[in-house]
Motif scaffolding. Structure first.
Motif, PDB file in Angstrom:
ATOM      1  N   PHE A 198       0.812  -1.215   0.000  1.00 59.83           N
ATOM      2  CA  PHE A 198       0.000   0.000   0.000  1.00 59.83           C
ATOM      3  C   PHE A 198       0.845   1.264   0.000  1.00 59.83           C
ATOM      4  O   PHE A 198       0.812   2.068   0.908  1.00 59.83           O
ATOM      5  CB  PHE A 198      -0.986  -0.021   1.170  1.00 59.83           C
ATOM      6  N   LEU A 199       1.616   1.393  -1.078  1.00 56.08           N
ATOM      7  CA  LEU A 199       2.407   2.603  -1.273  1.00 56.08           C
ATOM      8  C   LEU A 199       1.438   3.747  -1.521  1.00 56.08           C
ATOM      9  O   LEU A 199       0.337   3.549  -2.015  1.00 56.08           O
ATOM     10  CB  LEU A 199       3.300   2.451  -2.512  1.00 56.08           C
ATOM     11  N   ASP A 200       1.908   4.935  -1.164  1.00 54.98           N
ATOM     12  CA  ASP A 200       1.055   6.096  -1.391  1.00 54.98           C
ATOM     13  C   ASP A 200       1.332   6.646  -2.791  1.00 54.98           C
ATOM     14  O   ASP A 200       2.041   7.618  -2.955  1.00 54.98           O
ATOM     15  CB  ASP A 200       1.349   7.152  -0.317  1.00 54.98           C
ATOM     16  N   ASN A 201       0.837   5.945  -3.793  1.00 60.39           N
ATOM     17  CA  ASN A 201       0.986   6.530  -5.129  1.00 60.39           C
ATOM     18  C   ASN A 201      -0.316   6.386  -5.922  1.00 60.39           C
ATOM     19  O   ASN A 201      -1.213   5.626  -5.556  1.00 60.39           O
ATOM     20  CB  ASN A 201       2.210   5.967  -5.863  1.00 60.39           C
ATOM     21  N   SER A 202      -0.417   7.135  -6.999  1.00 60.04           N
ATOM     22  CA  SER A 202      -1.711   7.285  -7.669  1.00 60.04           C
ATOM     23  C   SER A 202      -2.184   5.970  -8.301  1.00 60.04           C
ATOM     24  O   SER A 202      -3.382   5.686  -8.308  1.00 60.04           O
ATOM     25  CB  SER A 202      -1.633   8.383  -8.718  1.00 60.04           C
ATOM     26  N   THR A 203      -1.254   5.148  -8.813  1.00 58.64           N
ATOM     27  CA  THR A 203      -1.664   3.876  -9.425  1.00 58.64           C
ATOM     28  C   THR A 203      -2.325   2.985  -8.375  1.00 58.64           C
ATOM     29  O   THR A 203      -3.402   2.439  -8.600  1.00 58.64           O
ATOM     30  CB  THR A 203      -0.446   3.129 -10.007  1.00 58.64           C
ATOM     31  N   VAL A 204      -1.622   2.852  -7.209  1.00 57.81           N
ATOM     32  CA  VAL A 204      -2.166   2.007  -6.149  1.00 57.81           C
ATOM     33  C   VAL A 204      -3.534   2.557  -5.717  1.00 57.81           C
ATOM     34  O   VAL A 204      -4.494   1.796  -5.569  1.00 57.81           O
ATOM     35  CB  VAL A 204      -1.196   1.936  -4.942  1.00 57.81           C
ATOM     36  N   ARG A 205      -3.598   3.889  -5.566  1.00 62.25           N
ATOM     37  CA  ARG A 205      -4.874   4.489  -5.141  1.00 62.25           C
ATOM     38  C   ARG A 205      -5.996   4.182  -6.127  1.00 62.25           C
ATOM     39  O   ARG A 205      -7.104   3.822  -5.739  1.00 62.25           O
ATOM     40  CB  ARG A 205      -4.720   6.006  -4.962  1.00 62.25           C
ATOM     41  N   ALA A 206      -5.684   4.266  -7.425  1.00 58.95           N
ATOM     42  CA  ALA A 206      -6.711   4.032  -8.446  1.00 58.95           C
ATOM     43  C   ALA A 206      -7.188   2.583  -8.414  1.00 58.95           C
ATOM     44  O   ALA A 206      -8.396   2.304  -8.510  1.00 58.95           O
ATOM     45  CB  ALA A 206      -6.153   4.373  -9.825  1.00 58.95           C
TER      46      ALA A 206
END
Ligand code: G
Ligand code: G
Ligand code: MN
Length: 536
Positions: free
Chosen positions: A397-405
């Motif tokens: 669960f890195l804080d980056n946009s791909t993971v968030r999407a």
């Protein structure tokens, strides 16, 4: 591309493995040689010093004998005694009586005045030293004359430095330590060497041209030095290198071989893994998840297994990291998703609210294909979205946009999300608020501490408190005994998995187990019996 980069890494490792021990052995040879050469020149300086000290002692005791004898100055008796002293002292050429800077009579039988000139140096013990005196007895040579309490001794300057050295071109000198006046020397002497002692009893150094050793007398205000040309030091380096470099080379070869071997082993493991994917050697086992209050099986975690062609089963902790490294993890995840698609309809038929958890690696959560794969799973099978639980570790669960999407897609489709192996990673806790998890899986390592009184046994309580505060349901992992199950249930942990309830098993065994536990009434009585054995 990946293959090429690992090949160049292998070559780089081999070069480093080969070069490093050689560089180290050359360094070791240099260091050892300098140490040996410094010890050699210091030894030579000490030899000279010993002879100089002997000279000083002989001068002082000679003068003392003349003083003690109290004979009439320059009488035949005194001159006899002078001759006797000069003959028995191996370092003194002559001794005589001095007045107003002149010899007035000597052990050589002279009675006419011999002027000595101004002293070059007056020592702390009232000894005065003249370093370059010309005497009528030997006009070609210069002598050192040391005067003490009205008597003076003549010393042949070559005598104290008449020592065996490593070679003929080693420079030697005896000098007064206070003002650096050279009393006797051989070879080239750099004035800078004379000031290097600075109060130390001895010192040694390499100035780029010479290896120099300097030592101070314990008895007199004099010091001695020996300086060997750099060629001596270099010869030693060659000799040492002849021993150390082959040893280093052997070590380097061994290291390079080992490094090459390791890289090869990994590369071949990687190709074996790729072949395994082609041959469909991966399969899935399911470990039941129970509701702690009823002990009913409410779900299962899909765990991938690799049965190799030789029949051996490989643990996922061995091949998952490699699969991530060589970029084939998503294909393994795909195998698991396919297996779940095939096994789950039968499972859900037995028990409606059952859920199945699938593990996703951090790379899975970086690839948009993952969301598509899960959406396809729901579309193709008609599973209720809430029946699918996506598990990933903190690393995922890195804080980056791909993971968030991707997480957003999973959630909006109605699937559930669990944070796996909680507390074992190194990430900040802020992701707990950034991502909306449904479940927190308490890692087995914390469950193991329950009932022990180590400091870490407190951590599980804090994890439980935090999960409550964040409104997360918990699944405890690795529950092996009733005491742990009781403890967790009392603290409000709702779900658990572990050997107490069931080991990872085939889909068939899971189906049979679901039927059995669903039919069995919850056995609160046996729990109550166990509860009494528990610490509060
Ligand atoms: O029970 P087992 O030895 O399989 O578990 C070892 C580890 O491997 C666990 O931490 C588990 O999360 C992980 N694991 C098991 N199956 C999978 C999988 O399909 N994908 C990923 N990424 N990890 C898995
Ligand atoms: O994905 P996860 O980290 O939950 O994987 C759990 C690992 O622990 C798997 O290797 C699984 O086989 C193993 N495991 C599950 N339950 C128990 C248990 O009760 N005791 C022990 N020792 N291992 C367990
Ligand atoms: Mn897991």
């Amino acid at each position: 591309m990946r293959r090429q980069s690992s090949d160049s890494i292998a070559v780089a490792i081999a070069i480093i493995a080969l070069a490093l021990p050689i560089l180290v052995s050359v360094q070791v040879a240099r260091h050892q040689s300098l140490e040996a050469e410094e010890a050699q020149v210091l030894n030579e300086a000490q030899d000279i010093l010993r002879r100089s000290d002997d000279t000083g002692t002989q001068i002082r005791s000679g003068a003392q004998r003349l003083l003690d004898a109290k004979l009439p100055p320059c009488s035949p008796a005194e001159m006899n005694l002078m001759r006797d002293i000069a003959l028995t002292s191996n370092m003194i050429q002559a001794i005589g009586r001095v007045s107003d800077g002149q010899f007035i009579c000597t052990s050589l039988g002279t009675k006419s005045p011999i002027p000595l000139g101004e002293p070059d140096y007056i020592g702390p013990l009232q000894a005065s030293v003249r370093a370059h005196v010309e005497l009528p007895i030997a006009k070609q040579s210069k002598f050192v004359v040391v005067e003490w309490k009205g008597f003076a001794a003549v010393v042949e300057p070559g005598l104290p430095i008449d020592v065996q050295t490593e070679g003929a071109d080693v420079s030697l000198a005896v000098f007064t330590s206070e003002n650096g006046e050279i009393l006797s020397h051989r070879g080239a002497i750099k004035p800078a060497w004379l000031g290097t002692l600075r109060g130390q009893p001895q010192t040694a150094f390499y100035d780029g041209d010479y290896v120099v050793g300097v030592a101070h007398s314990k008895q007199f205000g004099i010091a001695a030095l020996a300086a060997a040309p750099a060629a001596y030091y270099r010869r030693r380096v060659e000799e040492f290198a002849a021993i150390f470099v082959p040893v280093g080379l052997l070590g380097g070869l061994a290291l390079a071989w080992a490094a090459q071997h390791l890289v090869r082993a990994r590369l071949s493991m990687a190709s074996v893994l790729r072949t395994a994917l082609k041959r469909n050697e991966f399969f899935v086992e399911y470990q039941p998840v129970v509701d702690l209050s009823s002990r009913e099986w409410v779900g299962a975690e899909a765990l991938v297994r690799w049965r190799r062609s030789d029949g051996k089963t490989v643990r996922p902790d061995l091949f998952i990291p490699l699969a991530e490294e060589i970029g084939v993890i998503s294909r393994i995840t795909e195998c698991v998703v396919k297996a779940v698609a095939a096994d789950a309809p039968d499972i859900f038929a037995r028990k409606q609210d059952f859920h199945i958890a699938i593990n996703f690696s951090s790379q899975d959560l970086q690839s948009t294909r993952t969301a598509e794969m899960l959406q396809a799973l729901l579309r193709d099978t008609g599973f209720k979205p809430a029946a699918i639980l996506v598990e990933a570790t903190e690393r995922g669960f890195l804080d980056n946009s791909t993971v968030r999407a991707i997480v957003q897609k999973i959630r909006s489709a109605g699937m559930r999300l669990a944070i796996d192996d909680f507390g074992t990673g190194y990430s900040s806790l802020s992701y707990l608020e950034k991502y909306e998890f449904d479940y927190l899986k308490i890692d087995k390592s914390f469950v193991d501490t329950i009932g022990t009184d180590g400091a870490t046994s407190q951590v599980v309580l804090h994890i439980i408190e935090m999960a409550h505060a964040l409104g997360l349901e918990m699944i405890a992992e690795g529950v092996e005994n009733q005491a742990q199950a009781q403890f967790l249930e009392r603290r409000g942990v709702r779900y658990a998995q572990g050997w107490l309830f069931g080991k990872p098993m085939s889909a068939t065994a899971l189906k049979a187990g679901i039927s059995a536990t669903a039919e069995r009434p919850a056995t609160r009585l046996s729990d109550a019996l166990v509860a009494r054995e528990l610490p509060a």
